[in-house]
Design an enzyme around this catalytic site. Structure first.
Site, short mmCIF file in Angstrom:
data_model
loop_
_atom_site.label_atom_id
_atom_site.label_comp_id
_atom_site.label_asym_id
_atom_site.label_seq_id
_atom_site.Cartn_x
_atom_site.Cartn_y
_atom_site.Cartn_z
N HIS A 174 0.84 -1.19 0.00
CA HIS A 174 0.00 0.00 0.00
C HIS A 174 0.88 1.25 0.00
CE1 HIS A 174 -4.41 -0.81 1.08
NE2 HIS A 174 -3.90 -1.97 0.69
N GLU B 188 -5.84 -0.69 -6.87
CA GLU B 188 -6.93 0.12 -6.34
C GLU B 188 -6.51 1.58 -6.36
OE1 GLU B 188 -6.86 -2.20 -2.80
OE2 GLU B 188 -8.90 -2.92 -3.11
#
Length: 323
Positions: free
Chosen positions: A30, A98
């Site tokens: 992330h 994402e």
């Protein structure tokens, strides 16, 4: 979950997990945490290098996205380096990404079908580099989304890392079965997961491959604590993501997720994530996923109570599971 813990703590928990009977580590890639209160987001490749040095089991990035923040060639180099340092232990998980993490470089954020096409082309580029580099030769690529000028990886293990493709949809699962070395998915209703594995097997057969020889990997979120009330509090505070019954791929900010998290209620976790203080309920839940056909399951206890979780599950859950 590198969104929840400073990197040194995450490495320490990986080491503690191994001492309690766990045999591998999946680390998240992330750029931002899901929620502001999670508070962290370390660079996964740095952390994986330290995990490799402190443990003896398998490890990999649960899902990295070699399409926006990082060119596939750079991901291939990072993966090959880890595999050279820790032979036969490192694997490479690839996903379509994402917006939370990928939009930060300012590129146009495409619709799902294009993201999936980019992912599979990235797999093609990485595999070309792995194959050519093991043979000591150069390769190149020119496709719809990526270009690779003539080159090779100069640090390369004798055996390339396995490339596992992440998917939650049947069409992508069948496509993964044709080209990937294995599949990664996350917890979902049992019938949906069974259908996903079946489509992956169909794709493998289409390509003349044995699906049973390919890794089928599950990332299973759960909430365990000494009481049911604490387990539910951890789920609602630390991992309301698990109760969001909508696509998260287009949400760009942890602060947007924070607003959406306020709508999550305890019943939203039903059928999506087990929340319980009973280790035996968790054991039965994990066993059912093994019986579905998954051969590796990475457990994420969503609370901050990691040391306690690792001790209890290492003692009361892992020894009672059947492969």
């Amino acid at each position: 979950m590198l969104e929840q813990f400073p990197p040194s703590d995450a490495v320490g928990y990986a080491e503690l997990a191994e001492r309690n009977g766990f045999t591998g580590v999946m680390a998240t890639d992330h750029f931002q945490p899901w929620l502001p209160q999670q508070g962290q987001s370390a660079h996964v490749w740095s952390v994986l290098g330290a995990i490799g040095a402190r443990t003896t089991g398998d490890f990999g990035p649960g899902v990295t996205t070699p399409t926006f923040r990082s060119h596939p060639a750079i991901v291939a180099q990072a993966s090959a380096t880890l595999a050279s340092m820790y032979p036969d232990r490192h694997w490479l998980g690839i996903g379509s990404g994402e917006a939370l993490n990928e939009h930060v470089v300012g590129e146009y954020w495409p619709e799902a079908h294009e993201r999936i096409d980019r992912m599979f082309e990235a797999v093609e580029v990485i595999r070309k580099l792995f194959t050519a580099s093991i043979a000591g030769r150069e390769t190149r690529h020119r496709g719809p989304y990526f270009r690779l000028e003539t080159t090779r990886l100069w640090t390369m293990p004798k055996t390339a890392p396995k490339i596992l493709v992440a998917t939650a949809g049947p069409v992508t699962a069948r496509r993964a079965g044709k080209v990937a070395d294995g599949l990664i998915t996350t917890g979902a209703p049992y019938d949906r997961l069974a259908a996903l594995l079946a489509r992956f097997a169909d794709g493998a057969r289409d390509a003349g491959r044995d699906a049973n020889a390919l890794p089928r990997v599950l990332q299973l979120h759960l909430s365990w604590a000494p009481t049911d009330e604490e387990a539910m509090r951890n789920a609602l505070v630390e991992w309301p993501i698990g109760g969001m019954r909508f696509s998260r791929s287009d949400i760009r900010s942890p602060f947007e997720f924070e607003q959406l998290a306020r709508t999550v209620r305890p019943e939203d976790f039903d059928g999506r994530m087990l929340v319980s203080a009973d280790p035996d309920l968790h054991r039965a839940h994990i066993q059912r996923h093994l019986d579905l056909g998954f051969d590796r399951i990475y457990l994420h206890n969503v609370g901050r109570n990691q040391a306690e979780f690792l001790e209890v599950f290492g003692r009361d859950v892992l020894p009672r599971l059947r492969a």
